[in-house]
Write a protein that holds these residues in place. Structure first.
Motif, PDB file in Angstrom:
ATOM      1  N   PHE A   7      41.851  38.573  35.833  1.00 27.59           N
ATOM      2  CA  PHE A   7      40.695  38.002  35.815  1.00 27.59           C
ATOM      3  C   PHE A   7      39.933  39.103  36.762  1.00 27.59           C
ATOM      4  N   SER A  50      31.035  38.863  29.177  1.00 28.67           N
ATOM      5  CA  SER A  50      32.328  38.355  29.361  1.00 28.67           C
ATOM      6  C   SER A  50      33.154  39.125  28.138  1.00 28.67           C
ATOM      7  N   HIS A  77      43.384  41.641  30.076  1.00 29.75           N
ATOM      8  CA  HIS A  77      42.387  41.601  31.315  1.00 29.75           C
ATOM      9  C   HIS A  77      41.263  40.978  30.840  1.00 29.75           C
ATOM     10  N   HIS A  78      40.493  39.910  31.579  1.00 29.69           N
ATOM     11  CA  HIS A  78      39.281  39.400  31.344  1.00 29.69           C
ATOM     12  C   HIS A  78      38.241  39.714  32.489  1.00 29.69           C
TER      13      HIS A  78
END
Length: 151
Positions: free
Chosen positions: A3, A66, A80-81
């Motif tokens: 993140f 996002s 992956h964020h």
């Protein structure tokens, strides 16, 4: 899943946008990771200065993006964020330069009409859409990745 919270500067000058080029990679907006305890508002001007040599002042919050990057497409090979906070930033001084000992090889003022022909991060398209449309929600549709547009 990893993140990352990041802040990005959309710097406009008439029909031009300030873009940063990652060494050996693609174009993106100046910006980067929010450090622990740091406000994204402060991150965006710090990153602008570090990456481009320019000083800036936040004009307004544009919005938030996002995105989850699938493992097969992520640089680290794991899902992956990334949450990006986008600000409209007015350049107030400094001298445009490459980032010393950093990931940004060069930063340039680029005519907006030429952006679509560049290998770039989808973050560029998101930032420009937020600046152009000024959505009340601070959210624009996800940018499709492919061709010249990357994560």
């Amino acid at each position: 899943m990893s993140f990352r919270l990041a802040a990005y500067a959309v710097c406009l000058d008439d029909d031009r946008v300030l873009l940063a080029h990652y060494r050996g990679s693609h174009w993106t907006l100046p910006g980067g990771k929010v450090e622990p305890g740091e406000d994204p508002y402060d991150t965006v001007t710090r990153e602008l200065s570090e990456e481009t040599g320019l000083e800036g002042s936040v004009t307004r919050l544009l919005g938030v993006d996002s995105r989850v990057i699938p493992a097969a497409e992520a640089l680290a090979g794991a899902e992956h964020h990334n949450v990006g906070v986008f600000y409209l930033v007015r350049v107030t001084g400094g001298l445009l330069r490459a980032e010393p000992d950093g990931e940004t090889a060069v930063s340039v003022w680029t005519p907006r009409a030429e952006v679509t022909g560049l290998a770039r991060s989808g973050l560029v398209d998101v930032g420009l859409a937020l600046a152009r449309d000024e959505p009340a929600t601070g959210h624009v549709a996800p940018v499709p990745v492919g061709g010249l547009v990357r994560h």
